[in-house]
Each structure stands twice: as structure tokens, then as C-alpha cells.
Design an enzyme around this catalytic site. Structure first.
Site, PDB file in Angstrom:
ATOM      1  N   HIS A  20      -0.985  45.177 -20.633  1.00 40.60           N
ATOM      2  CA  HIS A  20      -1.614  44.744 -21.698  1.00 40.60           C
ATOM      3  C   HIS A  20      -0.264  44.487 -22.811  1.00 40.60           C
ATOM      4  CE1 HIS A  20      -5.004  44.181 -21.090  1.00 40.60           C
ATOM      5  NE2 HIS A  20      -5.571  44.820 -20.775  1.00 40.60           N
TER       6      HIS A  20
ATOM      7  N   ASP B 181      17.389  39.616  -7.005  1.00 46.48           N
ATOM      8  CA  ASP B 181      17.708  40.768  -5.607  1.00 46.48           C
ATOM      9  C   ASP B 181      19.199  40.633  -5.176  1.00 46.48           C
ATOM     10  OD1 ASP B 181      15.496  42.146  -4.941  1.00 46.48           O
ATOM     11  OD2 ASP B 181      14.506  39.991  -4.972  1.00 46.48           O
TER      12      ASP B 181
ATOM     13  N   CYS C  70      16.307  30.923 -11.192  1.00 46.00           N
ATOM     14  CA  CYS C  70      15.629  31.846 -11.619  1.00 46.00           C
ATOM     15  C   CYS C  70      15.211  32.419 -11.794  1.00 46.00           C
ATOM     16  CB  CYS C  70      13.942  31.529 -11.079  1.00 46.00           C
ATOM     17  SG  CYS C  70      14.095  31.765  -9.308  1.00 46.00           S
TER      18      CYS C  70
ATOM     19  N   GLU D 275      18.285  34.734  -2.418  1.00 46.82           N
ATOM     20  CA  GLU D 275      18.526  36.294  -2.745  1.00 46.82           C
ATOM     21  C   GLU D 275      19.438  36.518  -2.070  1.00 46.82           C
ATOM     22  OE1 GLU D 275      14.396  36.957  -4.489  1.00 46.82           O
ATOM     23  OE2 GLU D 275      13.870  36.032  -2.739  1.00 46.82           O
TER      24      GLU D 275
HETATM   25  C1  PEP Z   1      14.937  36.837  -8.470  1.00 44.17           C
HETATM   26  O1  PEP Z   1      15.045  38.341  -6.976  1.00 44.17           O
HETATM   27  O2  PEP Z   1      15.821  36.834  -9.005  1.00 44.17           O
HETATM   28  C2  PEP Z   1      13.798  36.274  -8.523  1.00 44.17           C
HETATM   29  C3  PEP Z   1      13.641  35.761  -9.631  1.00 44.17           C
HETATM   30  O3  PEP Z   1      12.682  37.081  -7.984  1.00 44.17           O
HETATM   31  P1  PEP Z   1      11.993  38.440  -8.104  1.00 44.17           P
HETATM   32  O4  PEP Z   1      12.767  38.912  -9.528  1.00 44.17           O
HETATM   33  O5  PEP Z   1      10.423  38.637  -8.337  1.00 44.17           O
HETATM   34  O6  PEP Z   1      12.636  39.969  -7.294  1.00 44.17           O
HETATM   35 MG    MG Z   2      13.857  38.148  -6.001  1.00 42.73          MG
END
Ligand code: PEP
Ligand code: MG
Length: 590
Positions: free
Chosen positions: A197, A463, A510, A439
Site C-alpha cells: 500500500h 535484466d 520497458c 533481456e
Molecule cells: C526489465 O527486466 O527491464 C523488465 C522490464 O522486466 P522486470 O523488471 O519485470 O524484470
Molecule cells: Mg526483466
């Protein structure tokens, strides 16, 4: 005795609310000291009354906080948390349990402490991240009652005077809600996770926050200088002058970008040479959709579905997942939603799924490897995602692909599910886009081969950096090596974008890097079509994006690729941004 803290002590926790906080530690007082003592039979009634009065007082305090919070528009949706605390005050185990121990001749605070200990043990046995976070609600209520009973003052973060960085073992949602943005520069806690939260509230309040640091409270003292970066999760204790200057500069840029952000909400994300780069939101729990909408995200670039699996004895079934995906699609009103299949394992542990202990979990049976191993679970999720594609534009994303065989295996299973749905006459979007997370180093090296297999790439730099540079993100001893602008990472991003662009497929980023405005120019120049980030970062990134040209970004990337060290690359980017947008990337004042 004062603890000695070495200069530039780096810690890495979970960055749950972006922004940079620079200030001095204000250590929130730990739990009150409780005197547990036996009482005389004749004192039992008086102790029971004292406990009842404490319950009443706690109720009054919470009602008062509720009133104050309900006057703040941006916090209203979180009022239910205070209602949860009010309900805990009526909980049978807590109330009747404590009364029973008082009747066995224990003083009220002693009895309550015993019962809280039993409740904590129950939670501990469940060993579940989500429930552990719910446990903190019980802890918060317990702490409130103990403070009343022992006469300790109410822990009111709202009353912290100077501009400080609050450090606490844990912060209850009620405490977080009372934080005054003008006084509290950020907060850091030993406990907590992305979905606590407190984390959700920090995002609503726009207060930088890093949680899950495990033992930071034992490493700091009041007034120790500290820097926190709520995007990357980095906390620097006792920063050197050099580090201080560097972060002050970042903070100034960040704050400048924060001004008048509202006007950018409605503007499109286009460069000066008219290239549209979609700015999307990353989603961890469905309720964060509201935040994505508030920041005008152009759809969801990453929905981390693993959070659906947390905190329950059984994984969600197909219908529940389908309903949940459709609800997000409905709220996103026609914008695309990228649903990533379960990315479990590594640092994301779900005890219910009975993952075995592994010597090296980051390289073990995680993400797509787990799904291909647990095909039954995988198929349930794929059916739910395919069915949801009839509710809006769904894109499916497979995590941590390391070779062509893996994505072919995924596509084959997806094909089987499609055939099954066809036979059952269930509608889905047959053209739904299929993407993979880039990744791992192997995925980068064979990006041109992978590009033949899918509709889009999404680069997970969190990653990718870890695996490329062989730096465990959670290990503070090597955290200084975790560098998004290492020449190797720059080359990896370039190779990935080039492979995608040559094959004519989409390419998104991302990882947390996507939400850092300092890198927006470089990412545009590298050729990314989409940036997906914590929604709170969208307007800041858009502000930069609208003032740069993609073509000039390409020239900058060409120059950066000639440099040899991370430092040279970072300095070149900073200089470039300062030269182009001096009002945003200002020189530090010192
Ligand atoms: C990443 O590895 O950059 C990613 C977006 O995935 P997560 O952070 O969920 O491993
Ligand atoms: Mg990742």
C-alpha cells in the site's frame, strides 16, 4: 555510539516512486518499549477497560486521519486502507485474543504484544510476499495501540519539521498518507515491496521512495546525509562531494521537468522532426491503471502479470485472468495493452508455485523457462490472454527469451490454444501481436534471427544490464557497476533496434531507463518506437521528446559509440543535453 558510514555507501532497494531526494536522515522512532508484566486478579477489570479505551482512541485517531485525507482529492481513492485498519481494530483474534491474555493476568500492552507476536508468526508461516505486506497493516494497527497504551507519542510523520528523508523499518499506509510533500523529501524503508500500500500511495503522492532495503535503519543515524533515487532504487549514504553534485544536477533537471507538467498531458509525443514515439505505462497491479490514465499513457507497454499470482493459495484461473485483462482493456479505452506472460523466479518469488530453491535463481528456471516447464499453467494464461483480445487491442509479450527455439515453442503452444478456441467457437483476435522481451545477451546477439519470428521486441534493460555486465542488481557491493550507459549496453541497444528496424518490426524499451528524461534523446536516436515506463515519468519524458529531433539523436548515438567508458558516455550525454536544453538540464548551483 555513532555508527560509522563510509563515503558513498551504495545500497539498492526497490524504487517504487520516481524522483530524487537529497537531504538528511530523519529516523522514525522504532516500536515503543513495552513493559510486559503480570497483574493482580483485582487489576484485570481495569486493564480490560484500559485496552478498550485504547481501541476507542485508535479509532478516533484513524477517523481524524480519514477526515484529513478525504479533503485531498488525489488520496481519496486510498481511503479504503484506513477502513482496513478500522476493521483490524475489531478483529476477533486481536481483540478477544488480547482480552483473553489480560484475563490470564497480563497487563494490556504485554497481552497485546503477545497476540501481535502470534499473528506475526501466522503470517510468517504463509511466507508470501503479498500477505507479508498485508501483515504490515496489522503491525501498523498494533503499533498505534501500543503507543497509546505505553503513552509513547503517536508516530506522526506529518509533523516532521525540517526537510528530511524519512527512514523507517516500515511505514504504515496511514503514516504515508500524512506525509507533507513540502517537508518530506522522500522515504526509505527496510521492508515493503512494489505492491505494498505504501508504495502505491507514494506514487499517488509523488514522493520519491525506495523500499525493501532490509537493514537500512541499522546503518543510519539522524542527520546523516543521504541521496535516494526512486526510479532506480539506489540509495547513497554519506555521499561524496562529487556524487552530491551529480545528483543535485539530476534533481534540478527532474524538478524543472516537473513544472507545468499538466500542459503536456494533452500534447502528443512527437519529436521536432515529427516522429511519434509512443509513451506507454508499465503496470504491476490493475489498480495502477488509474495512474496510467492520469498521466495520459498511450496504452500499457508492460503489464507484469506475475503480481496477479501473488498472495493466494491457488494461481488465478482462466476466467479470473480473462476478467482482469478485460477490465484493464476497458479502462484503457481502445489503447493497446501489452500483457507479459508470467515472469516468475529470480527475484520475483511466488511461494505457492513451489519453485525449488536454486543455487543461482537469476539464471535458473525463471520467466519463460518456468512457463514452458509448467505448460498447464502457461496454457491457462494464454487462453485468458487470447480471449481478452476480443475486448480490445492486446499484445502478448514473452519474457526472457534466450533463443529461437524458445519463441517457436511459445508460438506452437499459442497455435494449439488458438485451434482449441476455434473448435470451441470462442472469439479472439487472430492477428494479435506477438513480442519478446530482449533481456539476455544471447537475444541481443541473435536479434536479427529473433526478429523473423515476432511482431515486436521490448527491451528489458533492468535484466539486460544485469546479465550483460554480470552485475547482480541486488548486491550493493557491485551496484556501482550497474550502468545503463556502459558502451556494451549502448551497443546492445543499437544492435536490437537495428535488427528490429531492418526487419520492419516494432521496438520498445520497458526497463527503468525508458523513464529517465536524460536518456530520451539517445533512445530516440537509437530508433526505439515506444518507451514504456512508470506512468509518473511520462510527462517529463514527453517534455524532452518534444524538443529534440530523432535525426540529431542518431548523430549523437554515432558519436557516443566512439567512446570507451561509461563515464565518457554519461558526460557526453549530460553535456549534450545541457547545451540543447539548458533550462531543463541546468548546471548545478555549486
Ligand atoms: C526489465 O527486466 O527491464 C523488465 C522490464 O522486466 P522486470 O523488471 O519485470 O524484470
Ligand atoms: Mg526483466
Amino acid at each position: 555510539m555513532k555508527i560509522k558510514v563510509a563515503k558513498d555507501t551504495y545500497l539498492v532497494g526497490i524504487g517504487v516512486s520516481p524522483g530524487i531526494g537529497i537531504g538528511e536522515v530523519s529516523l522514525v522512532d522504532p516500536r515503543p518499549l513495552v513493559d510486559q508484566s503480570l497483574i493482580e486478579e483485582a487489576e484485570v477489570e481495569a486493564e480490560l477497560l484500559r485496552f478498550q479505551q485504547a481501541l476507542d482512541r485508535a479509532r478516533d485517531q484513524l477517523e481524524k486521519i480519514k477526515q484529513a485525507v478525504s479533503r485531498q482529492q488525489h488520496l481519496r481513492e486510498h481511503l479504503y486502507i484506513l477502513d482496513t485498519h478500522l476493521l483490524i481494530l475489531e478483529d476477533e483474534m486481536l481483540v478477544a485474543g488480547t482480552e483473553k491474555v489480560i484475563r490470564a493476568r497480563m497487563n494490556a500492552e504485554g497481552a497485546l504484544t503477545q497476540v501481535l507476536g502470534q499473528l506475526r508468526a501466522l503470517f510468517d508461516n504463509i511466507e508470501d510476499e503479498y500477505l507479508r505486506e498485508r501483515r504490515s497493516d496489522v503491525d501498523a494497527v498494533g503499533d498505534r495501540l501500543l503507543r497509546i497504551l505505553t503513552g509513547a507519542s503517536e508516530r506522526t510523520i506529518g509533523k516532521i519539521g525540517s526537510k528530511s528523508l524519512v527512514v523507517a523499518h516500515d511505514l504504515s499506509p496511514a503514516e504515508t498518507m500524512q506525509m507533507d510533500r513540502s517537508k518530506v523529501l522522500g522515504f526509505i524503508t527496510d521492508k515493503g515491496g512494489r505492491t505494498s500500500h505504501t508504495a502505491i500511495l507514494a506514487r499517488s503522492l509523488d514522493i520519491p521512495a525506495v523500499v525493501g532495503l532490509e537493514s537500512v535503519t541499522s546503518m543510519v543515524f539522524d542527520r546523516l546525509p543521504v541521496i535516494i533515487d526512486g526510479s532506480s532504487g539506489v540509495v547513497i549514504l554519506n555521499p561524496s562531494e562529487q556524487t552530491f553534485k551529480e545528483y543535485l544536477e539530476r534533481k534540478q533537471s527532474y524538478e524543472y521537468l516537473e513544472q507545468d507538467l499538466e500542459q503536456f498531458r494533452e500534447l502528443s509525443a512527437v519529436t521536432t522532426d515529427q516522429v511519434h514515439i509512443a509513451l506507454r505505462g508499465n503496470l504491476e497491479i490493475a489498480s495502477d491503471v488509474e495512474q496510467a490514465k492520469r498521466h495520459a499513457a498511450e496504452g500499457i507497454g508492460l503489464y507484469r502479470t506475475e503480481f496477479l499470482y501473488l498472495g493466494r493459495s491457488e494461481p488465478p484461473d482462466e476466467e479470473e485472468q480473462y476478467q482482469s485483462y478485460c477490465e484493464i482493456l476497458r479502462q484503457m479505452e481502445g489503447e493497446p495493452v501489452t500483457i507479459r506472460t508470467l515472469d516468475i523466479g529470480g527475484d520475483k518469488f511466488v511461494p505457492e508455485l513451489n519453485l525449488e530453491d536454486e543455487a543461482n535463481p537469476a539464471m535458473g528456471l525463471r520467466a519463460i523457462r518456468f512457463s514452458l516447464h509448467e505448460e498447464r499453467l502457461f496454457k491457462i494464461q494464454l487462453r485468458a490472454i487470447l480471449r481478452a483480445s476480443s475486448c480490445g487491442e492486446v499484445r502478448i509479450l514473452f519474457p526472457m527469451i534466450s533463443g529461437v527455439a524458445e519463441i517457436r515453442a511459445c508460438k506452437q503452444i499459442l497455435g494449439e490454444i488458438q485451434a482449441q478456441l476455434d473448435r470451441e467457437g470462442i472469439v479472439y483476435d487472430p492477428d494479435l501481436a506477438i513480442g519478446i522481451m530482449i533481456e539476455t545477451p544471447s537475444a541481443v546477439m541473435i536479434a536479427p534471427l529473433l526478429a523473423q519470428e515476432v511482431d515486436f521486441f521490448s527491451v528489458g534493460t533492468n535484466d539486460l544490464i544485469q546479465y550483460f555486465l554480470a552485475v547482480d542488481r541486488g548486491n550493493e557491493h557491485v551496484a556501482y557497476l550497474y550502468d545503463p550507459m556502459h558502451p556494451a549496453i549502448l551497443r546492445a541497444l543499437k544492435a536490437t533496434c537495428d535488427a528490429a528496424n531492418s526487419a520492419g518490426i516494432g521496438v520498445c524499451i520497458c526497463g527503468e531507463v525508458a523513464g529517465e528524461p536524460l536518456y530520451t534523446f539517445v533512445l530516440a536516436g537509437l530508433g526505439f518506437h515506444e518507451l514504456s515506463m512508470n506512468p509518473a515519468c511520462i510527462s517529463r519524458v514527453k517534455r524532452v521528446l518534444r524538443q529534440i529531433s530523432k535525426q540529431e539523436g542518431e548523430l549523437l548515438v554515432a558519436k557516443l559509440l566512439l567512446l570507451s567508458t561509461s563515464k565518457e558516455v554519461s558526460t557526453a550525454i549530460e553535456q549534450e543535453m545541457r547545451g540543447r536544453l539548458p533550462d531543463i538540464f541546468a548546471q548545478p548551483l555549486i
